[in-house]
Write a protein that holds these residues in place. Structure first.
Motif, short mmCIF file in Angstrom:
data_model
loop_
_atom_site.label_atom_id
_atom_site.label_comp_id
_atom_site.label_asym_id
_atom_site.label_seq_id
_atom_site.Cartn_x
_atom_site.Cartn_y
_atom_site.Cartn_z
N ALA A 50 55.48 54.16 37.09
CA ALA A 50 54.49 53.75 37.52
C ALA A 50 53.66 52.83 36.80
CB ALA A 50 53.83 54.89 38.25
N LEU A 51 54.03 53.62 34.85
CA LEU A 51 52.90 53.09 34.35
C LEU A 51 53.78 51.86 33.55
CD1 LEU A 51 50.94 53.70 31.57
CD2 LEU A 51 52.21 54.86 30.21
N LYS A 52 54.45 51.83 33.66
CA LYS A 52 55.44 50.46 33.00
C LYS A 52 55.24 49.56 34.36
CE LYS A 52 58.97 52.39 30.65
NZ LYS A 52 60.73 52.47 30.53
N ASN A 53 54.99 49.49 35.34
CA ASN A 53 55.02 48.79 36.75
C ASN A 53 53.21 48.33 36.68
OD1 ASN A 53 55.07 47.42 39.19
ND2 ASN A 53 54.63 48.83 40.18
N ILE A 54 52.10 49.18 36.34
CA ILE A 54 51.21 49.08 36.45
C ILE A 54 50.51 48.02 35.07
CG2 ILE A 54 48.76 50.20 36.25
CD1 ILE A 54 49.66 52.79 37.55
N ALA A 55 50.90 48.03 33.79
CA ALA A 55 50.70 48.36 32.69
C ALA A 55 51.54 46.65 32.17
CB ALA A 55 51.05 48.96 31.59
N SER A 56 52.67 46.23 32.83
CA SER A 56 52.87 45.23 32.84
C SER A 56 52.67 43.77 33.70
CB SER A 56 54.66 45.35 33.65
OG SER A 56 54.57 45.17 35.31
N LYS A 57 51.59 44.41 33.89
CA LYS A 57 50.92 43.09 35.08
C LYS A 57 48.96 42.92 33.90
CE LYS A 57 52.22 44.14 39.39
NZ LYS A 57 53.66 44.68 38.97
N TRP A 58 49.20 43.66 33.51
CA TRP A 58 47.92 43.30 32.35
C TRP A 58 48.36 42.19 31.04
CZ3 TRP A 58 46.57 49.59 32.03
CH2 TRP A 58 46.21 49.87 33.17
N LEU A 59 47.53 42.10 30.23
CA LEU A 59 48.13 41.01 29.03
C LEU A 59 47.65 41.75 27.72
CD1 LEU A 59 45.73 37.91 31.05
CD2 LEU A 59 48.32 38.19 30.36
N CYS A 60 46.52 42.93 28.22
CA CYS A 60 46.58 43.62 26.55
C CYS A 60 47.52 44.37 25.98
CB CYS A 60 46.00 44.74 27.11
SG CYS A 60 46.47 46.28 27.73
N LYS A 61 48.05 44.74 24.47
CA LYS A 61 49.35 45.05 23.56
C LYS A 61 49.10 46.13 23.82
CE LYS A 61 48.44 40.87 21.08
NZ LYS A 61 48.06 40.61 18.97
N PHE A 62 50.39 46.74 24.12
CA PHE A 62 50.27 48.60 24.57
C PHE A 62 51.94 48.48 24.02
CE2 PHE A 62 51.12 46.41 28.62
CZ PHE A 62 52.69 47.09 28.71
N GLU A 63 52.33 50.11 23.48
CA GLU A 63 53.03 50.93 23.65
C GLU A 63 53.26 51.64 24.60
OE1 GLU A 63 54.99 53.04 20.07
OE2 GLU A 63 54.13 51.38 19.67
N ILE A 64 54.56 52.36 24.98
CA ILE A 64 54.68 53.27 25.37
C ILE A 64 55.34 54.49 25.49
CG2 ILE A 64 55.24 54.31 27.69
CD1 ILE A 64 54.83 51.89 29.08
N THR A 65 55.05 55.83 25.09
CA THR A 65 55.81 57.06 24.43
C THR A 65 55.80 57.61 25.41
OG1 THR A 65 54.64 56.22 22.32
CG2 THR A 65 55.93 58.79 22.55
N ASN A 66 57.05 58.81 25.58
CA ASN A 66 57.13 59.41 26.60
C ASN A 66 57.63 60.82 26.14
OD1 ASN A 66 56.92 57.98 29.27
ND2 ASN A 66 58.89 56.47 28.38
N ILE A 67 56.70 61.55 26.10
CA ILE A 67 56.69 62.96 25.69
C ILE A 67 56.56 64.41 26.62
CG2 ILE A 67 56.48 62.38 23.57
CD1 ILE A 67 54.14 63.25 23.62
N ILE A 68 56.82 65.30 26.49
CA ILE A 68 57.00 66.29 27.57
C ILE A 68 57.43 66.55 29.19
CG2 ILE A 68 55.10 68.20 28.87
CD1 ILE A 68 53.28 66.59 25.92
N GLY A 69 57.01 65.51 30.13
CA GLY A 69 57.19 64.98 31.07
C GLY A 69 57.32 66.19 31.85
N LYS A 70 56.43 66.76 31.98
CA LYS A 70 56.04 68.00 32.89
C LYS A 70 54.53 68.21 33.18
CE LYS A 70 57.99 71.24 29.62
NZ LYS A 70 56.82 72.27 28.56
N ASP A 71 54.60 68.91 34.90
CA ASP A 71 52.98 68.76 35.42
C ASP A 71 52.36 69.98 34.33
OD1 ASP A 71 51.18 70.81 37.07
OD2 ASP A 71 52.04 69.37 38.47
N SER A 72 51.46 69.78 35.08
CA SER A 72 50.05 69.97 33.55
C SER A 72 49.54 71.79 33.55
CB SER A 72 48.57 69.09 33.81
OG SER A 72 48.31 69.64 34.51
N LEU A 73 50.61 71.67 34.60
CA LEU A 73 50.56 73.57 34.90
C LEU A 73 51.45 74.20 34.03
CD1 LEU A 73 49.69 73.83 39.17
CD2 LEU A 73 48.14 74.37 36.83
#
Length: 163
Positions: free
Chosen positions: A32-55
Motif C-alpha cells: 500500500a505504501l509503495k503504491n501511494i508513494a510511487s505517484k509522488w515526486l518527493c524523495k523517500f526511502e521505505i524501511t519495513n519493520i515489526i509488521g504487526k497490528d499495533s495491539l
C-alpha cells in the motif's frame, strides 16, 4: 523538498483480505505504501519493520523502532503505525529526546479495502512534515495535524480528535 524515511510497522493501513482464511493479516511488504508513494515526486526511502497490528506491538518492538530511527541518517521520518497504540509509541519516542521530525500516521480502514483514508492520511503526513521546522513527535490523522499530545483517538466515535 525534504528526503523522507517511511518506517512501516504494520497496522490496519497495511492489512489485506485473505480470501482463504477470511482474515486480515498485515502485509509486511508495504504494498500500500509503495503504491501511494510511487505517484509522488518527493524523495523517500521505505524501511519495513515489526509488521504487526499495533495491539500486538510490545516494548521490544518499540526499542527496535527507536534503534532504527537512531541509526538512520534521515531527520524527517513518517511512521506508518496502527491507530490503537499509536499514542503509546509516540510518547515513547518523544521521551527518547530524538533530534528529528517524526510523524506517525495510519488508517482505521485497510488501504486494500478502501484506499481513500490511508492515502489522505499519508499525503497529509508528507505535506505536514515538509513544513515542520521544529523537531518533535507529531500525529497526523483524519485531517488533524499536531503534537502527539494533542491529537488523540476518540474510541467512542472511531476517529481522531484535537484534544
Amino acid at each position: 523538498m525534504k528526503k523522507i524515511l517511511f518506517i512501516n510497522t504494520g497496522g490496519t493501513f497495511n492489512k489485506v483480505y485473505d480470501p482463504l482464511s477470511g482474515e486480515l493479516p498485515v502485509d509486511t511488504d508495504a504494498s500500500a505504501l509503495k503504491n501511494i508513494a510511487s505517484k509522488w515526486l518527493c524523495k523517500f526511502e521505505i524501511t519495513n519493520i515489526i509488521g504487526k497490528d499495533s495491539l500486538h506491538i510490545n516494548s521490544q518492538d518499540r526499542l527496535l523502532l527507536l534503534a532504527t530511527i537512531n541509526l538512520s541518517e534521515h531527520d524527517n521520518i513518517i511512521i506508518i503505525h496502527g491507530t490503537d497504540t499509536m499514542h503509546i509509541t509516540a510518547e515513547y519516542l518523544a521521551e527518547s529526546d530524538l533530534e528529528k521530525r517524526i510523524v506517525l500516521t495510519g488508517a482505521m480502514v485497510p488501504y486494500a479495502i478502501d484506499p481513500v483514508e490511508a492515502t489522505a492520511n499519508l499525503a497529509a503526513s508528507v505535506g505536514y512534515l515538509q513544513n515542520l521546522e521544529k523537531n518533535g513527535v507529531f500525529i497526523v490523522m483524519n485531517g488533524l495535524f499536531g503534537s502527539y499530545q494533542k491529537i488523540v483517538k476518540d474510541r467512542e466515535n472511531g476517529k481522531f480528535i484535537d484534544k
